[in-house]
Design an enzyme around this catalytic site. Structure first.
Site, PDB file in Angstrom:
ATOM      1  CB  VAL A 269       5.572 -11.165   4.902  1.00 28.61           C
ATOM      2  CG1 VAL A 269       4.455 -11.590   5.918  1.00 28.61           C
ATOM      3  CG2 VAL A 269       7.102 -11.090   5.220  1.00 28.61           C
ATOM      4  CG  ASN A 271      -2.459 -15.620   3.432  1.00 26.03           C
ATOM      5  OD1 ASN A 271      -2.092 -15.907   4.804  1.00 26.03           O
ATOM      6  ND2 ASN A 271      -3.488 -14.657   3.422  1.00 26.03           N
ATOM      7  CD  GLU A 293      12.856  -8.670   3.059  1.00 24.54           C
ATOM      8  OE1 GLU A 293      13.737  -7.509   3.095  1.00 24.54           O
ATOM      9  OE2 GLU A 293      11.636  -8.407   2.356  1.00 24.54           O
ATOM     10  CB  ILE A 363      -0.057  -4.030  -6.570  1.00 25.60           C
ATOM     11  CG1 ILE A 363       0.181  -4.007  -5.097  1.00 25.60           C
ATOM     12  CG2 ILE A 363      -1.283  -3.641  -6.960  1.00 25.60           C
ATOM     13  CD1 ILE A 363       0.103  -2.531  -4.463  1.00 25.60           C
ATOM     14  CE  LYS A 407     -10.300  -3.672  -3.752  1.00 23.63           C
ATOM     15  NZ  LYS A 407     -10.678  -3.488  -2.383  1.00 23.63           N
TER      16      LYS A 407
END
Length: 502
Positions: A269, A271, A293, A363, A407
């Site tokens: 899920v 963008n 899923e 990540i 960041k």
């Protein structure tokens, strides 16, 4: 009498959310419906949060274990976390208040592969399930339940719980009836049999959930909308990632490693995932299928255009506009969409046998291809592993993607060594950032490192990664996976001290 509750005996158990919440006690393990904000109970968790908050103000101990399908909503996770109601949470969450409690050490959290949850409950690994709180779209005359916008672990909660509370939500369209496929053929070892699913759109079960009517202690009527997903339009970075993946899939077709209609798609899920699906929708492929899923906006657009012929999922994860469009023509979507329990949608054997193309976010990744998809700077949970591990280890193609920096450029997504490992190098075949794609199949660790640095790293961090690799090759005690152990995590330490990895 509600037209959604057709069983006379269960109509007799109608009560308020407050009275239903009073049936849940300190120390109970509670299985809640819900998966990515869809199909979670709307009013009982909030009534329970008020009850627990009142008990805390009286100086009483009152905390519960909460088990779900995946992430839920502010009305469930947020409400309970706010009043410190949860002693334990599993298997996946994404609520900011829930995350803050976990990372402050105020709540235990067990991050579990989504395919494992149901069977671990059957095996008794988590202890007894005291109560199930499950949202449904309706109750038939014979007591069978019409599932709502997600199934998740609801089949298992209804089977295993000592008591059952049903929320009957009249906001959920009656037309959902018939969209679900609930398979009741799973068994515990050593009595397991093959699951007879051979195509992503196969229906192998029945469209309803079953419950022992004697266990139903409360029925609560609601009329509340699901928490819809919110997605930003694809930006240049996500479109670049999507372009690299599209080029790669076309290359695989050209070289005979994929059929022209590809293989069933799974997508995480977010963008970037929606940008990839948008790219596929505008690409050359037709007649695709999905075995995933969550059904999100990008897949709905592919179904509308005909690029995607069918989609199997455990839940909807649609934006408000997409959900309204979906609800407006359920007769159309029912022929193309199947909603299943997550023990089937995420089943490793089915994923491997169907040959899924798995596309998931991360990540960070290290130069050898290990992926961290759950922890920030090694210690703080973000959300959880969800189903990415179910798919990555068993997929025909395992793709992980992310922007190369975070960041504002202070963090490199590609690092010498990840601060937490969720997916080892053995389960990661392809890494993608906006800078390029690294095909890691058939490559030794040293070759992987060269490809990842060259193709995926951001130009501002590439020289430092290359310098680390060269010095590791010159000075590491072992040369299979060369590391300088006193430096391997120094990038994370430097960020925590200075606010920048460089």
């Amino acid at each position: 009498m509600s037209s959604r509750i057709l069983h006379p005996g269960l109509r007799g158990r109608l009560m308020s959310a407050d009275l239903a919440a009073a049936l849940i006690h300190d120390g109970d393990n509670v299985g809640m419906s819900g998966f990515t904000g869809s199909g979670s109970p709307k009013v009982v968790p909030q009534a329970l949060a008020r009850r627990i908050d009142d008990a805390h103000h009286r100086g009483e101990h009152f905390r519960i274990g909460v088990w779900t399908g995946a992430s839920t909503s502010a009305e469930l996770d947020g409400a309970l976390a706010k009043v410190n109601a949860m002693d334990l949470r599993l298997p996946y969450q994404s609520d900011p208040q829930c995350r803050a409690r976990i990372n402050a050490g105020q709540m235990d959290y067990i991050d579990v592969h989504l395919s494992h949850v149901a069977q671990y409950v059957w095996f008794g690994f988590f202890g007894p399930l005291d109560v199930a709180v499950v949202e449904v779209a309706g109750i038939l005359e014979d007591g069978r339940l019409i599932p709502s916008t997600s199934i998740g672990n609801n089949k298992t909660w209804l089977e295993q719980a000592g008591k059952v509370i049903l929320e009957v939500n009249s906001w959920q369209p009656a037309g959902l009836e018939g969209m679900h496929d609930v398979y009741y053929g799973t068994e515990r070892p050593p009595h397991r049999k093959p699951i007879p699913l051979v195509h992503p759109n196969d229906r192998i079960g029945e469209p309803y959930l079953k419950v022992d009517l004697d266990k139903v202690v409360a029925v609560v009527e609601t009329h509340h909308a699901d928490k819809s997903a919110e997605f930003s339009p694809p930006d240049a970075t996500s479109r670049a990632i999507a372009g690299h993946i599209l080029d790669f899939l076309q290359h695989e077709v050209k070289h005979g490693r994929l059929p022209a209609e590809l293989l069933p798609l799974q997508s995480g899920v977010g963008n970037i995932a929606n940008a990839v699906l948008e790219g596929l929708n505008n690409g050359p492929f037709k007649g695709l299928t999905a075995y995933t899923e969550v059904l999100q906006d990008g897949m709905l657009e592919m179904l509308k255009s005909g690029t995607l012929a069918s989609a199997s999922s455990a839940a909807l994860a649609l934006s408000p506009a997409a959900l309204a469009e979906f609800n407006a023509d359920l007769d159309h979507w029912r022929r193309r969409v199947v909603l299943r329990p997550q023990e089937i949608s995420n089943h490793p054997e089915l994923i491997r046998r169907l040959g899924i193309i798995a596309m998931n976010g991360m990540i960070e990744a290290d130069i050898y291809g290990n992926v961290n998809s759950t922890h920030v700077m090694g210690s703080s949970i973000m959300n959880g592993i969800g189903g990415s591990g179910d798919f990555a280890r068993n997929a025909y193609l395992s793709i992980f993607m992310a922007p190369s920096t975070a960041k504002g450029g202070a963090i490199s997504t590609l690092v010498p060594m990840v601060s937490h490992v969720d997916h080892t190098e053995h389960d990661v075949q392809v890494l993608v950032t906006e800078n390029g794609l690294a095909d890691l199949r058939g490559k030794s660790p040293r070759k992987r490192a060269e490809l990842i640095i060259q193709h995926c790293a951001h130009p501002s961090f590439r020289p430092e990664l290359q310098d680390y690799l060269e010095r590791a090759r010159a000075g590491a005690s072992g040369q299979h996976t060369p590391h300088l152990l006193d430096e391997a995590l120094s990038w994370h330490g430097r960020y925590l001290k200075t606010g920048h990895m460089r």
